[in-house]
Design a protein around this motif. Structure first.
Motif, PDB file in Angstrom:
ATOM      1  N   UNK A  44      35.841  10.550  49.818  1.00  0.00           N
ATOM      2  CA  UNK A  44      35.532  10.840  51.227  1.00  0.00           C
ATOM      3  C   UNK A  44      36.673  11.563  51.936  1.00  0.00           C
ATOM      4  N   UNK A  45      37.891  11.208  51.565  1.00  0.00           N
ATOM      5  CA  UNK A  45      39.060  11.810  52.205  1.00  0.00           C
ATOM      6  C   UNK A  45      40.174  11.886  51.175  1.00  0.00           C
ATOM      7  N   UNK A  46      40.940  12.983  51.204  1.00  0.00           N
ATOM      8  CA  UNK A  46      42.075  13.090  50.303  1.00  0.00           C
ATOM      9  C   UNK A  46      43.373  13.128  51.094  1.00  0.00           C
ATOM     10  N   UNK A  47      44.435  12.723  50.454  1.00  0.00           N
ATOM     11  CA  UNK A  47      45.774  12.843  51.038  1.00  0.00           C
ATOM     12  C   UNK A  47      46.435  14.160  50.650  1.00  0.00           C
ATOM     13  N   UNK A  48      46.004  14.711  49.503  1.00  0.00           N
ATOM     14  CA  UNK A  48      46.553  15.983  49.032  1.00  0.00           C
ATOM     15  C   UNK A  48      45.497  16.738  48.246  1.00  0.00           C
ATOM     16  N   UNK A  49      45.574  18.056  48.305  1.00  0.00           N
ATOM     17  CA  UNK A  49      44.767  18.878  47.416  1.00  0.00           C
ATOM     18  C   UNK A  49      45.622  20.041  46.932  1.00  0.00           C
ATOM     19  N   UNK A  50      45.323  20.502  45.729  1.00  0.00           N
ATOM     20  CA  UNK A  50      45.996  21.676  45.171  1.00  0.00           C
ATOM     21  C   UNK A  50      44.953  22.460  44.395  1.00  0.00           C
ATOM     22  N   UNK A  51      44.738  23.705  44.810  1.00  0.00           N
ATOM     23  CA  UNK A  51      43.679  24.532  44.232  1.00  0.00           C
ATOM     24  C   UNK A  51      44.286  25.868  43.816  1.00  0.00           C
ATOM     25  N   UNK A  52      44.085  26.244  42.577  1.00  0.00           N
ATOM     26  CA  UNK A  52      44.564  27.538  42.099  1.00  0.00           C
ATOM     27  C   UNK A  52      43.389  28.325  41.527  1.00  0.00           C
ATOM     28  N   UNK A  53      43.409  29.625  41.734  1.00  0.00           N
ATOM     29  CA  UNK A  53      42.344  30.482  41.226  1.00  0.00           C
ATOM     30  C   UNK A  53      42.936  31.784  40.721  1.00  0.00           C
ATOM     31  N   UNK A  54      42.314  32.326  39.692  1.00  0.00           N
ATOM     32  CA  UNK A  54      42.661  33.640  39.162  1.00  0.00           C
ATOM     33  C   UNK A  54      41.481  34.563  39.452  1.00  0.00           C
ATOM     34  N   UNK A  55      41.717  35.577  40.268  1.00  0.00           N
ATOM     35  CA  UNK A  55      40.673  36.509  40.667  1.00  0.00           C
ATOM     36  C   UNK A  55      40.852  37.810  39.894  1.00  0.00           C
ATOM     37  N   UNK A  56      39.830  38.195  39.137  1.00  0.00           N
ATOM     38  CA  UNK A  56      39.885  39.416  38.328  1.00  0.00           C
ATOM     39  C   UNK A  56      39.117  40.527  39.029  1.00  0.00           C
ATOM     40  N   UNK A  57      39.796  41.640  39.265  1.00  0.00           N
ATOM     41  CA  UNK A  57      39.196  42.777  39.960  1.00  0.00           C
ATOM     42  C   UNK A  57      38.733  43.832  38.951  1.00  0.00           C
ATOM     43  N   UNK A  58      37.975  44.797  39.450  1.00  0.00           N
ATOM     44  CA  UNK A  58      37.317  45.765  38.571  1.00  0.00           C
ATOM     45  C   UNK A  58      38.297  46.582  37.745  1.00  0.00           C
ATOM     46  N   UNK A  59      39.476  46.872  38.283  1.00  0.00           N
ATOM     47  CA  UNK A  59      40.428  47.724  37.571  1.00  0.00           C
ATOM     48  C   UNK A  59      41.346  46.948  36.640  1.00  0.00           C
ATOM     49  N   UNK A  60      41.051  45.665  36.441  1.00  0.00           N
ATOM     50  CA  UNK A  60      41.858  44.841  35.546  1.00  0.00           C
ATOM     51  C   UNK A  60      42.916  44.014  36.235  1.00  0.00           C
ATOM     52  N   UNK A  61      43.177  44.276  37.507  1.00  0.00           N
ATOM     53  CA  UNK A  61      44.170  43.508  38.248  1.00  0.00           C
ATOM     54  C   UNK A  61      43.751  42.042  38.341  1.00  0.00           C
ATOM     55  N   UNK A  62      44.694  41.137  38.140  1.00  0.00           N
ATOM     56  CA  UNK A  62      44.468  39.707  38.316  1.00  0.00           C
ATOM     57  C   UNK A  62      45.359  39.215  39.444  1.00  0.00           C
ATOM     58  N   UNK A  63      44.753  38.596  40.446  1.00  0.00           N
ATOM     59  CA  UNK A  63      45.497  37.994  41.544  1.00  0.00           C
ATOM     60  C   UNK A  63      45.461  36.480  41.384  1.00  0.00           C
ATOM     61  N   UNK A  64      46.615  35.856  41.488  1.00  0.00           N
ATOM     62  CA  UNK A  64      46.717  34.399  41.424  1.00  0.00           C
ATOM     63  C   UNK A  64      46.791  33.869  42.845  1.00  0.00           C
ATOM     64  N   UNK A  65      45.877  32.976  43.159  1.00  0.00           N
ATOM     65  CA  UNK A  65      45.767  32.430  44.508  1.00  0.00           C
ATOM     66  C   UNK A  65      45.966  30.921  44.438  1.00  0.00           C
ATOM     67  N   UNK A  66      46.865  30.383  45.252  1.00  0.00           N
ATOM     68  CA  UNK A  66      47.106  28.941  45.295  1.00  0.00           C
ATOM     69  C   UNK A  66      47.043  28.459  46.736  1.00  0.00           C
ATOM     70  N   UNK A  67      46.312  27.368  46.948  1.00  0.00           N
ATOM     71  CA  UNK A  67      46.174  26.765  48.273  1.00  0.00           C
ATOM     72  C   UNK A  67      46.329  25.262  48.121  1.00  0.00           C
ATOM     73  N   UNK A  68      47.199  24.672  48.913  1.00  0.00           N
ATOM     74  CA  UNK A  68      47.389  23.230  48.831  1.00  0.00           C
ATOM     75  C   UNK A  68      47.924  22.668  50.125  1.00  0.00           C
ATOM     76  N   UNK A  69      47.691  21.376  50.311  1.00  0.00           N
ATOM     77  CA  UNK A  69      48.198  20.697  51.509  1.00  0.00           C
ATOM     78  C   UNK A  69      48.235  19.201  51.242  1.00  0.00           C
TER      79      UNK A  69
END
Length: 320
Positions: free
Chosen positions: A200-225
Protein backbone atom coordinates in the motif's frame (compact mmCIF):
# COMPACT_ATOMS: atom_id res chain seq x y z
CA UNK A 1 -12.04 28.73 -13.52
CA UNK A 2 -11.73 26.04 -10.89
CA UNK A 3 -8.71 24.42 -9.25
CA UNK A 4 -8.64 20.81 -8.08
CA UNK A 5 -5.78 20.45 -5.62
CA UNK A 6 -4.13 22.53 -2.92
CA UNK A 7 -0.44 21.63 -3.28
CA UNK A 8 2.48 23.50 -4.80
CA UNK A 9 1.24 23.29 -8.40
CA UNK A 10 -2.28 24.37 -7.46
CA UNK A 11 -1.02 27.36 -5.48
CA UNK A 12 1.29 28.36 -8.33
CA UNK A 13 -1.69 28.24 -10.71
CA UNK A 14 -3.85 30.32 -8.37
CA UNK A 15 -1.17 32.97 -7.92
CA UNK A 16 -0.61 33.14 -11.68
CA UNK A 17 -4.34 33.61 -12.31
CA UNK A 18 -4.53 36.35 -9.69
CA UNK A 19 -1.52 38.07 -11.23
CA UNK A 20 -3.15 37.86 -14.67
CA UNK A 21 -6.07 39.94 -13.40
CA UNK A 22 -8.48 39.04 -16.22
CA UNK A 23 -9.74 35.71 -14.91
CA UNK A 24 -11.52 34.63 -11.74
CA UNK A 25 -11.11 31.53 -9.63
CA UNK A 26 -14.64 30.55 -8.65
CA UNK A 27 -14.08 27.27 -6.80
CA UNK A 28 -11.32 25.16 -5.25
CA UNK A 29 -11.33 21.62 -3.89
CA UNK A 30 -8.63 19.61 -2.15
CA UNK A 31 -8.25 16.25 -0.43
CA UNK A 32 -7.84 17.91 2.97
CA UNK A 33 -10.73 20.23 4.00
CA UNK A 34 -8.51 21.94 6.60
CA UNK A 35 -6.26 23.13 3.76
CA UNK A 36 -8.99 23.75 1.20
CA UNK A 37 -11.02 26.31 3.16
CA UNK A 38 -8.21 28.82 3.89
CA UNK A 39 -6.82 28.33 0.37
CA UNK A 40 -10.22 29.15 -1.15
CA UNK A 41 -10.69 32.15 1.16
CA UNK A 42 -7.26 33.52 0.23
CA UNK A 43 -8.21 33.56 -3.46
CA UNK A 44 -11.84 34.63 -3.06
CA UNK A 45 -13.23 31.28 -4.19
CA UNK A 46 -15.77 28.77 -2.89
CA UNK A 47 -14.42 25.68 -1.13
CA UNK A 48 -16.10 22.60 -2.58
CA UNK A 49 -16.51 19.21 -0.85
CA UNK A 50 -15.40 17.22 -3.92
CA UNK A 51 -14.35 17.66 -7.54
CA UNK A 52 -17.71 16.52 -8.94
CA UNK A 53 -19.46 19.33 -7.08
CA UNK A 54 -16.95 21.84 -8.41
CA UNK A 55 -17.52 20.76 -12.01
CA UNK A 56 -21.29 20.36 -11.92
CA UNK A 57 -22.34 23.19 -9.60
CA UNK A 58 -19.90 25.88 -10.72
CA UNK A 59 -19.44 24.96 -14.41
CA UNK A 60 -16.13 26.84 -14.81
CA UNK A 61 -14.81 27.71 -18.26
CA UNK A 62 -11.45 26.16 -17.35
CA UNK A 63 -10.29 23.72 -14.68
CA UNK A 64 -6.77 23.01 -13.45
CA UNK A 65 -6.33 19.41 -12.27
CA UNK A 66 -3.49 19.34 -9.73
CA UNK A 67 -4.39 16.38 -7.54
CA UNK A 68 -3.30 12.73 -7.13
CA UNK A 69 -2.25 11.03 -10.37
CA UNK A 70 -4.86 8.26 -10.06
CA UNK A 71 -7.72 10.76 -10.44
CA UNK A 72 -6.40 12.79 -13.39
CA UNK A 73 -8.15 10.80 -16.11
CA UNK A 74 -11.52 10.56 -14.36
CA UNK A 75 -11.61 14.30 -13.62
CA UNK A 76 -10.49 15.21 -17.14
CA UNK A 77 -13.17 12.98 -18.68
CA UNK A 78 -15.89 14.50 -16.50
CA UNK A 79 -14.73 18.06 -17.22
CA UNK A 80 -14.52 17.55 -20.98
CA UNK A 81 -17.93 15.90 -20.92
CA UNK A 82 -19.34 19.09 -19.39
CA UNK A 83 -17.67 21.30 -22.01
CA UNK A 84 -14.93 22.59 -19.70
CA UNK A 85 -11.42 23.37 -20.98
CA UNK A 86 -8.99 21.25 -18.97
CA UNK A 87 -5.37 21.56 -17.84
CA UNK A 88 -3.86 18.47 -16.18
CA UNK A 89 -0.53 18.07 -14.43
CA UNK A 90 1.34 15.07 -15.86
CA UNK A 91 0.52 12.24 -16.24
CA UNK A 92 -2.75 12.63 -18.13
CA UNK A 93 -3.64 9.03 -17.22
CA UNK A 94 -1.98 5.96 -15.75
CA UNK A 95 -2.39 4.02 -19.00
CA UNK A 96 -1.92 5.15 -22.57
CA UNK A 97 -5.27 3.84 -23.90
CA UNK A 98 -7.16 6.08 -21.47
CA UNK A 99 -4.93 9.02 -22.37
CA UNK A 100 -5.57 8.56 -26.11
CA UNK A 101 -9.30 8.35 -25.43
CA UNK A 102 -9.20 11.68 -23.58
CA UNK A 103 -7.25 13.36 -26.37
CA UNK A 104 -9.86 12.12 -28.85
CA UNK A 105 -12.72 13.34 -26.65
CA UNK A 106 -11.21 16.83 -26.36
CA UNK A 107 -10.78 17.02 -30.13
CA UNK A 108 -14.37 15.90 -30.71
CA UNK A 109 -15.69 18.49 -28.25
CA UNK A 110 -13.34 21.19 -29.61
CA UNK A 111 -11.97 21.81 -26.11
CA UNK A 112 -8.49 22.48 -24.79
CA UNK A 113 -6.83 19.52 -23.09
CA UNK A 114 -3.36 20.67 -22.04
CA UNK A 115 -1.03 18.37 -20.13
CA UNK A 116 1.55 20.35 -18.18
CA UNK A 117 5.16 19.39 -18.91
CA UNK A 118 7.03 22.44 -17.63
CA UNK A 119 10.37 20.64 -17.97
CA UNK A 120 10.11 21.43 -21.70
CA UNK A 121 10.10 25.21 -21.12
CA UNK A 122 12.83 25.18 -18.48
CA UNK A 123 16.19 26.81 -19.04
CA UNK A 124 17.87 23.40 -18.79
CA UNK A 125 15.76 21.93 -21.59
CA UNK A 126 16.20 24.94 -23.85
CA UNK A 127 19.95 24.67 -23.28
CA UNK A 128 19.87 20.96 -24.16
CA UNK A 129 18.02 21.61 -27.41
CA UNK A 130 20.41 24.42 -28.29
CA UNK A 131 23.60 22.42 -27.67
CA UNK A 132 22.49 18.96 -28.78
CA UNK A 133 23.46 19.19 -32.46
CA UNK A 134 26.96 20.36 -31.58
CA UNK A 135 27.66 17.12 -29.72
CA UNK A 136 27.53 15.09 -32.93
CA UNK A 137 26.01 11.63 -33.05
CA UNK A 138 25.15 10.60 -29.50
CA UNK A 139 26.87 7.54 -28.08
CA UNK A 140 25.38 7.30 -24.57
CA UNK A 141 22.88 9.09 -22.32
CA UNK A 142 22.41 8.76 -18.55
CA UNK A 143 19.60 10.47 -16.62
CA UNK A 144 19.40 10.08 -12.83
CA UNK A 145 16.92 11.59 -10.38
CA UNK A 146 17.33 10.42 -6.77
CA UNK A 147 15.73 12.01 -3.70
CA UNK A 148 16.96 10.94 -0.28
CA UNK A 149 14.38 11.58 2.47
CA UNK A 150 14.82 10.69 6.15
CA UNK A 151 12.29 9.75 7.32
CA UNK A 152 10.23 8.88 4.26
CA UNK A 153 7.19 11.20 4.19
CA UNK A 154 3.67 9.85 4.55
CA UNK A 155 2.52 11.38 1.27
CA UNK A 156 0.41 10.14 -1.63
CA UNK A 157 3.50 10.16 -3.84
CA UNK A 158 4.71 7.10 -1.88
CA UNK A 159 1.50 5.14 -2.50
CA UNK A 160 1.49 3.14 -5.77
CA UNK A 161 -2.30 3.25 -6.08
CA UNK A 162 -2.28 7.06 -6.08
CA UNK A 163 1.06 7.84 -7.73
CA UNK A 164 1.20 4.99 -10.25
CA UNK A 165 4.23 3.07 -11.47
CA UNK A 166 7.29 5.24 -10.68
CA UNK A 167 8.18 6.08 -14.29
CA UNK A 168 4.51 6.77 -15.08
CA UNK A 169 4.12 9.14 -12.15
CA UNK A 170 7.47 10.69 -13.09
CA UNK A 171 6.89 10.46 -16.84
CA UNK A 172 8.42 13.91 -17.39
CA UNK A 173 11.86 12.24 -17.40
CA UNK A 174 10.85 10.03 -20.33
CA UNK A 175 9.11 12.93 -22.06
CA UNK A 176 12.27 15.04 -21.89
CA UNK A 177 14.29 12.28 -23.55
CA UNK A 178 11.63 11.68 -26.21
CA UNK A 179 11.50 15.40 -27.01
CA UNK A 180 15.30 15.49 -27.37
CA UNK A 181 16.06 12.12 -28.93
CA UNK A 182 12.93 10.88 -30.73
CA UNK A 183 10.80 7.79 -30.22
CA UNK A 184 11.82 4.78 -28.14
CA UNK A 185 11.70 1.34 -29.79
CA UNK A 186 12.10 -0.95 -26.78
CA UNK A 187 12.43 -0.84 -23.00
CA UNK A 188 13.99 -2.93 -20.27
CA UNK A 189 13.14 -1.98 -16.69
CA UNK A 190 13.77 -3.07 -13.11
CA UNK A 191 11.95 -1.86 -9.97
CA UNK A 192 12.53 -2.33 -6.26
CA UNK A 193 10.33 -1.16 -3.37
CA UNK A 194 11.17 -1.18 0.34
CA UNK A 195 9.14 -0.53 3.49
CA UNK A 196 6.98 -2.20 6.17
CA UNK A 197 3.62 -1.14 4.67
CA UNK A 198 3.93 -2.69 1.21
CA UNK A 199 2.10 -2.98 -1.12
CA UNK A 200 0.00 0.00 0.00
CA UNK A 201 2.85 2.37 0.79
CA UNK A 202 6.61 2.23 0.34
CA UNK A 203 9.40 3.96 2.20
CA UNK A 204 11.75 3.76 -0.80
CA UNK A 205 11.64 2.97 -4.48
CA UNK A 206 14.39 2.57 -7.06
CA UNK A 207 13.52 2.17 -10.73
CA UNK A 208 15.98 1.85 -13.60
CA UNK A 209 15.19 1.57 -17.30
CA UNK A 210 17.16 1.18 -20.50
CA UNK A 211 15.49 2.99 -23.41
CA UNK A 212 16.58 1.90 -26.90
CA UNK A 213 16.10 4.43 -29.69
CA UNK A 214 15.84 3.84 -33.43
CA UNK A 215 19.45 4.78 -34.20
CA UNK A 216 20.86 2.35 -31.65
CA UNK A 217 21.32 4.87 -28.84
CA UNK A 218 20.60 3.49 -25.36
CA UNK A 219 19.63 5.90 -22.59
CA UNK A 220 19.84 4.74 -18.98
CA UNK A 221 17.17 6.27 -16.79
CA UNK A 222 17.10 5.97 -12.99
CA UNK A 223 14.44 7.34 -10.64
CA UNK A 224 14.36 6.78 -6.90
CA UNK A 225 13.24 8.32 -3.64
CA UNK A 226 12.96 7.46 0.03
CA UNK A 227 14.87 6.61 3.19
CA UNK A 228 16.98 3.78 1.77
CA UNK A 229 18.74 6.29 -0.47
CA UNK A 230 21.51 8.36 1.08
CA UNK A 231 22.29 11.07 -1.45
CA UNK A 232 20.03 13.18 -3.64
CA UNK A 233 21.09 13.59 -7.24
CA UNK A 234 19.82 15.30 -10.39
CA UNK A 235 22.16 14.33 -13.18
CA UNK A 236 21.87 14.25 -16.97
CA UNK A 237 24.81 13.21 -19.14
CA UNK A 238 24.92 13.24 -22.95
CA UNK A 239 28.03 11.80 -24.61
CA UNK A 240 28.49 12.44 -28.33
CA UNK A 241 31.20 12.00 -30.97
CA UNK A 242 32.26 15.67 -30.79
CA UNK A 243 31.61 16.48 -27.15
CA UNK A 244 29.58 15.93 -24.04
CA UNK A 245 27.06 17.80 -21.93
CA UNK A 246 26.75 17.40 -18.17
CA UNK A 247 23.81 18.80 -16.20
CA UNK A 248 24.41 18.38 -12.45
CA UNK A 249 21.67 20.01 -10.43
CA UNK A 250 21.65 23.67 -11.43
CA UNK A 251 25.08 23.53 -13.07
CA UNK A 252 25.80 22.73 -16.73
CA UNK A 253 29.12 21.95 -18.40
CA UNK A 254 29.93 21.59 -22.09
CA UNK A 255 32.79 19.10 -22.48
CA UNK A 256 35.28 19.21 -25.37
CA UNK A 257 38.69 17.54 -25.82
CA UNK A 258 40.88 19.06 -23.12
CA UNK A 259 38.34 21.65 -21.96
CA UNK A 260 35.12 22.17 -20.01
CA UNK A 261 32.94 25.25 -20.48
CA UNK A 262 30.26 26.22 -17.90
CA UNK A 263 26.84 27.10 -19.31
CA UNK A 264 23.97 29.09 -17.82
CA UNK A 265 20.85 27.00 -17.06
CA UNK A 266 18.56 29.73 -15.78
CA UNK A 267 16.12 29.43 -12.89
CA UNK A 268 13.56 26.66 -12.38
CA UNK A 269 11.23 29.09 -10.60
CA UNK A 270 8.19 30.59 -12.28
CA UNK A 271 7.53 27.76 -14.75
CA UNK A 272 3.97 27.04 -13.54
CA UNK A 273 3.21 30.75 -13.89
CA UNK A 274 4.62 30.69 -17.42
CA UNK A 275 2.58 27.60 -18.30
CA UNK A 276 -0.60 29.16 -16.87
CA UNK A 277 -0.04 32.38 -18.81
CA UNK A 278 0.45 30.40 -22.02
CA UNK A 279 -2.84 28.54 -21.42
CA UNK A 280 -4.76 31.78 -20.89
CA UNK A 281 -3.18 33.36 -23.98
CA UNK A 282 -4.07 30.26 -25.99
CA UNK A 283 -7.72 30.42 -24.95
CA UNK A 284 -7.97 34.17 -25.55
CA UNK A 285 -5.97 34.58 -28.72
CA UNK A 286 -5.12 31.13 -30.05
CA UNK A 287 -1.43 31.47 -29.14
CA UNK A 288 0.47 28.19 -29.54
CA UNK A 289 1.23 25.88 -26.63
CA UNK A 290 4.44 23.89 -26.29
CA UNK A 291 3.46 20.25 -25.69
CA UNK A 292 3.33 17.96 -28.73
CA UNK A 293 0.42 15.61 -28.08
CA UNK A 294 1.92 12.62 -29.89
CA UNK A 295 5.21 12.94 -28.01
CA UNK A 296 3.28 13.17 -24.73
CA UNK A 297 1.35 10.01 -25.59
CA UNK A 298 4.52 8.23 -26.72
CA UNK A 299 6.18 9.01 -23.39
CA UNK A 300 3.20 7.44 -21.62
CA UNK A 301 3.48 4.38 -23.88
CA UNK A 302 7.15 4.05 -22.94
CA UNK A 303 6.29 4.30 -19.24
CA UNK A 304 3.59 1.66 -19.66
CA UNK A 305 6.07 -0.63 -21.44
CA UNK A 306 8.57 -0.06 -18.62
CA UNK A 307 5.95 -1.20 -16.12
CA UNK A 308 5.31 -4.40 -18.11
CA UNK A 309 9.05 -5.00 -18.35
CA UNK A 310 9.47 -4.62 -14.58
CA UNK A 311 6.62 -7.07 -14.01
CA UNK A 312 7.77 -9.70 -16.55
CA UNK A 313 11.55 -9.12 -16.57
CA UNK A 314 11.39 -9.06 -20.35
CA UNK A 315 12.39 -6.49 -22.96
CA UNK A 316 9.20 -4.81 -24.23
CA UNK A 317 8.90 -3.34 -27.70
CA UNK A 318 6.81 -0.21 -28.16
CA UNK A 319 3.81 -0.80 -30.44
CA UNK A 320 1.56 2.21 -31.09
Amino acid sequence: MGIIGTGYAARSRAEAVRKDGQAQIVAIVGRNPDRTSPFATEFGATACPDWSTLLHDHQPDLVFVSTVNRDHAAIARAALGLGIHTVVEYPLALNVAEARSLVKLAAERKLLLHVEHIELISGVHLLLKRELEGLGKLFAVRYITLTATHPAPDRWTYRPELFGFPLMGAVSRIHRLVDLLGNVEQVSCQLRYDGPDLPHRYNSCYCTAQLSFADGLVAVLAYGKGDSLWCSQRLLELHGQRGGLLINGEEAMLLRPGSAHPLETGSRHGLFEQDTHMVLEHLRYGSPLYVNTEKMLHALAVAEAAERSAQTQQVIRIHE
